[in-house]
Design a protein around this motif. Sequence first.
Motif, mmCIF file in Angstrom:
data_model
loop_
_atom_site.group_PDB
_atom_site.id
_atom_site.type_symbol
_atom_site.label_atom_id
_atom_site.label_comp_id
_atom_site.label_asym_id
_atom_site.label_seq_id
_atom_site.Cartn_x
_atom_site.Cartn_y
_atom_site.Cartn_z
ATOM 1 N N ASP A 299 12.759 5.004 -10.586
ATOM 2 C CA ASP A 299 11.879 4.203 -11.446
ATOM 3 C C ASP A 299 11.693 2.760 -10.987
ATOM 4 O OD1 ASP A 299 11.367 6.376 -13.067
ATOM 5 O OD2 ASP A 299 12.871 5.832 -14.565
ATOM 6 N N GLN A 300 12.085 2.447 -9.772
ATOM 7 C CA GLN A 300 11.887 1.106 -9.219
ATOM 8 C C GLN A 300 10.883 1.185 -8.065
ATOM 9 O OE1 GLN A 300 13.234 -1.714 -10.482
ATOM 10 N NE2 GLN A 300 14.142 -0.416 -12.043
ATOM 11 N N PRO A 301 9.977 0.220 -7.965
ATOM 12 C CA PRO A 301 9.025 0.253 -6.847
ATOM 13 C C PRO A 301 9.719 -0.097 -5.536
ATOM 14 C CG PRO A 301 8.710 -1.734 -8.164
ATOM 15 C CD PRO A 301 9.760 -0.912 -8.863
ATOM 16 N N VAL A 302 9.415 0.690 -4.505
ATOM 17 C CA VAL A 302 9.957 0.412 -3.173
ATOM 18 C C VAL A 302 8.843 0.569 -2.142
ATOM 19 C CG1 VAL A 302 12.295 1.208 -3.752
ATOM 20 C CG2 VAL A 302 10.703 2.777 -2.691
ATOM 21 N N VAL B 92 2.441 8.701 -6.611
ATOM 22 C CA VAL B 92 1.321 8.721 -7.553
ATOM 23 C C VAL B 92 0.928 10.160 -7.882
ATOM 24 C CG1 VAL B 92 -1.121 8.112 -7.818
ATOM 25 C CG2 VAL B 92 0.505 6.426 -7.006
ATOM 26 N N GLU B 93 1.067 11.066 -6.917
ATOM 27 C CA GLU B 93 0.755 12.472 -7.186
ATOM 28 C C GLU B 93 1.650 13.047 -8.281
ATOM 29 O OE1 GLU B 93 -0.175 12.013 -2.694
ATOM 30 O OE2 GLU B 93 1.337 11.256 -4.067
ATOM 31 N N GLY B 94 2.841 12.475 -8.437
ATOM 32 C CA GLY B 94 3.768 12.947 -9.468
ATOM 33 C C GLY B 94 3.497 12.363 -10.845
ATOM 34 N N LEU B 95 2.544 11.446 -10.942
ATOM 35 C CA LEU B 95 2.225 10.822 -12.228
ATOM 36 C C LEU B 95 1.098 11.524 -12.969
ATOM 37 C CD1 LEU B 95 2.398 7.051 -11.190
ATOM 38 C CD2 LEU B 95 4.189 8.466 -12.245
ATOM 39 N N TYR C 232 -7.768 1.467 -1.424
ATOM 40 C CA TYR C 232 -6.635 1.613 -0.513
ATOM 41 C C TYR C 232 -5.314 1.166 -1.147
ATOM 42 C CZ TYR C 232 -4.583 2.321 4.067
ATOM 43 O OH TYR C 232 -3.848 2.802 5.113
ATOM 44 N N CYS C 233 -5.339 0.078 -1.880
ATOM 45 C CA CYS C 233 -4.113 -0.464 -2.474
ATOM 46 C C CYS C 233 -3.736 0.211 -3.784
ATOM 47 C CB CYS C 233 -4.269 -1.966 -2.740
ATOM 48 S SG CYS C 233 -5.445 -2.359 -4.073
ATOM 49 N N ILE C 234 -4.659 0.936 -4.390
ATOM 50 C CA ILE C 234 -4.496 1.398 -5.767
ATOM 51 C C ILE C 234 -3.284 2.298 -5.981
ATOM 52 C CG2 ILE C 234 -5.599 2.718 -7.634
ATOM 53 C CD1 ILE C 234 -6.587 -0.211 -7.277
ATOM 54 N N PRO C 235 -2.950 3.248 -5.109
ATOM 55 C CA PRO C 235 -1.724 4.027 -5.375
ATOM 56 C C PRO C 235 -0.476 3.150 -5.483
ATOM 57 C CG PRO C 235 -3.070 5.158 -3.766
ATOM 58 C CD PRO C 235 -3.687 3.789 -3.957
ATOM 59 N N GLY C 236 -0.366 2.158 -4.623
ATOM 60 C CA GLY C 236 0.770 1.246 -4.704
ATOM 61 C C GLY C 236 0.731 0.408 -5.968
ATOM 62 N N MET C 237 -0.457 -0.024 -6.358
ATOM 63 C CA MET C 237 -0.613 -0.794 -7.596
ATOM 64 C C MET C 237 -0.241 0.063 -8.806
ATOM 65 S SD MET C 237 -1.775 -3.913 -7.024
ATOM 66 C CE MET C 237 -2.740 -4.911 -5.895
ATOM 67 N N ALA D 225 0.818 -1.218 0.000
ATOM 68 C CA ALA D 225 0.000 0.000 0.000
ATOM 69 C C ALA D 225 0.848 1.263 0.000
ATOM 70 C CB ALA D 225 -0.949 0.003 1.194
ATOM 71 N N CYS D 226 2.082 1.165 0.459
ATOM 72 C CA CYS D 226 2.969 2.323 0.584
ATOM 73 C C CYS D 226 3.925 2.477 -0.597
ATOM 74 C CB CYS D 226 3.795 2.188 1.859
ATOM 75 S SG CYS D 226 4.970 0.808 1.770
ATOM 76 N N THR D 227 3.770 1.674 -1.641
ATOM 77 C CA THR D 227 4.741 1.644 -2.737
ATOM 78 C C THR D 227 4.825 2.975 -3.473
ATOM 79 O OG1 THR D 227 4.363 -0.715 -3.030
ATOM 80 C CG2 THR D 227 5.391 0.441 -4.870
ATOM 81 N N VAL D 228 6.060 3.415 -3.677
ATOM 82 C CA VAL D 228 6.388 4.576 -4.501
ATOM 83 C C VAL D 228 7.551 4.167 -5.400
ATOM 84 C CG1 VAL D 228 5.600 6.240 -2.759
ATOM 85 C CG2 VAL D 228 8.013 5.577 -2.839
ATOM 86 N N LEU D 229 7.928 5.041 -6.316
ATOM 87 C CA LEU D 229 9.065 4.761 -7.183
ATOM 88 C C LEU D 229 10.297 5.498 -6.680
ATOM 89 C CD1 LEU D 229 7.386 5.152 -10.696
ATOM 90 C CD2 LEU D 229 7.642 3.102 -9.302
#
Length: 163
Positions: free
Chosen positions: A52-55, A73-76, A99-104, A45-49
């Motif tokens: 360019d790699q997911p963390v 996600v706000e930067g996309l 809830y999970c969608i930003p990380g997805m 749920a907390c995933t960001v780039l």
Amino acid sequence: MIELSVNGRTQRIDADASTPLLYVLRDDLGLVAAKFGCGLGQCGACTVLVDDQPVFSCITPIAALPGRAITTVEGLGTPDKPGIVQRAFEMEQAAQCGYCIPGMIARAEALLRHTVTPSEDEMRTAMSPSLCRCGTHMRILRAVRRAAAMRGGGVVDPAERVA
């Protein structure tokens, strides 16, 4: 002070170097798309780039991030002008609770930045670290396929379109 590059902007953060990125994003920068789920790097749920790699931002200390490009996600995209992956998720109605969608979305973005036409196995592997408790995994995969097609890298199977 620690300098971080978040969504293309340099941010000066006055926080302990061991502070997880998630807390800095949400509490200091007001970027609340990434969510606290498990705090253990197990739900996504907390995933960001980062470069360019997911963390998992809940377990990534800010000390590891100076000089690296952080994208949330706000930067996309914005609500008025969503990015391609965001649009694809909306078109496929991939969110239930959301809830999970930003990380997805972050995971899908990372995949598509590196693989123009991902195979089914590549999509499933890339998305597997993120969990959807609502069970919209099939819609999420359709959204990733649609985003690939929208970027010119794949074809959306018409039989899989949501009415």
